[in-house]
Enzyme design. Structure first.
Site, short mmCIF file in Angstrom:
data_model
loop_
_atom_site.label_atom_id
_atom_site.label_comp_id
_atom_site.label_asym_id
_atom_site.label_seq_id
_atom_site.Cartn_x
_atom_site.Cartn_y
_atom_site.Cartn_z
CG ASN A 1 60.99 -15.68 -3.45
OD1 ASN A 1 59.78 -15.82 -3.51
ND2 ASN A 1 61.61 -15.36 -2.34
CG ASP B 1 63.10 -15.03 1.08
OD1 ASP B 1 63.70 -16.03 1.53
OD2 ASP B 1 61.86 -14.97 1.00
CE LYS C 1 61.17 -18.19 -0.45
NZ LYS C 1 60.64 -18.20 0.91
#
Length: 182
Positions: A95, A90, A92
């Protein structure tokens, strides 16, 4: 709570314990985890800075030299995680935290996938996306529910780098919808 409900509290805690072992200058450390009254938690240090997403909201894009430095340091963190059998899944801008002294920190390994052949592998099963998927950064195989590999993180990093240099995600520049691309 949502993630624990999807994969189960014990499996969630097992994955947190595994990713807590990732000690790298560009990965935000996990200090502790546990469960209280059915609620799973983990403890991380406070970061004096902001997410790359927040910075992009303010500045829209970064200078190329800074974008490349951030991408290189995030790539180093991902390589380290991959060598330890962990795929982030995840990645992105939200993050990636950037500290006040300009050090990127990859965060939120809570939905990480442990690669086959490593201790604890298979905790998060193929075809199950724990938590909300961020389709604009997810690799095509990930969106389709196919096995996730280190290539999925490399794809996401490429999308992030494109966005921080161009100010938009790759497919947005061509007026394409994600559904048509995938």
């Amino acid at each position: 709570p949502e993630l624990a409900a999807v994969i189960g509290a014990e499996r969630f805690l097992a994955e947190i314990r595994t990713t807590a072992n990732l000690q790298h200058p560009h990965i935000l450390a996990l200090f502790d985890s546990g469960q209280v009254d059915g609620t799973v938690f983990y403890v991380m240090p406070y970061v004096d800075g902001e997410s790359l997403r927040d910075r992009l909201k303010r500045e829209h894009q970064l200078p190329v030299d800074e974008a490349v430095r951030i991408a290189r340091e995030v790539a180093d963190a991902l390589d380290y995680a991959h060598q330890h059998g962990v795929v982030h899944r995840d990645l992105k801008p939200a993050n990636i935290l950037v500290t006040s002294d300009h050090i990127p920190k990859v965060v939120d390994f809570g939905v990480a996938k442990l690669l086959e052949g490593h201790a604890g592998s298979g905790l998060t099963t193929t075809g199950v996306v724990p938590g909300p998927l961020t389709p604009n950064y997810a690799s095509p195989e990930q969106v389709r529910g196919l096995p996730v590999t280190t290539a999925s993180d490399v794809y996401a990093l490429g999308v992030v780098l494109y966005e921080i240099v161009a100010g938009v995600r790759p497919y947005e520049t061509q007026g394409l919808s994600l559904e048509r691309v995938i």
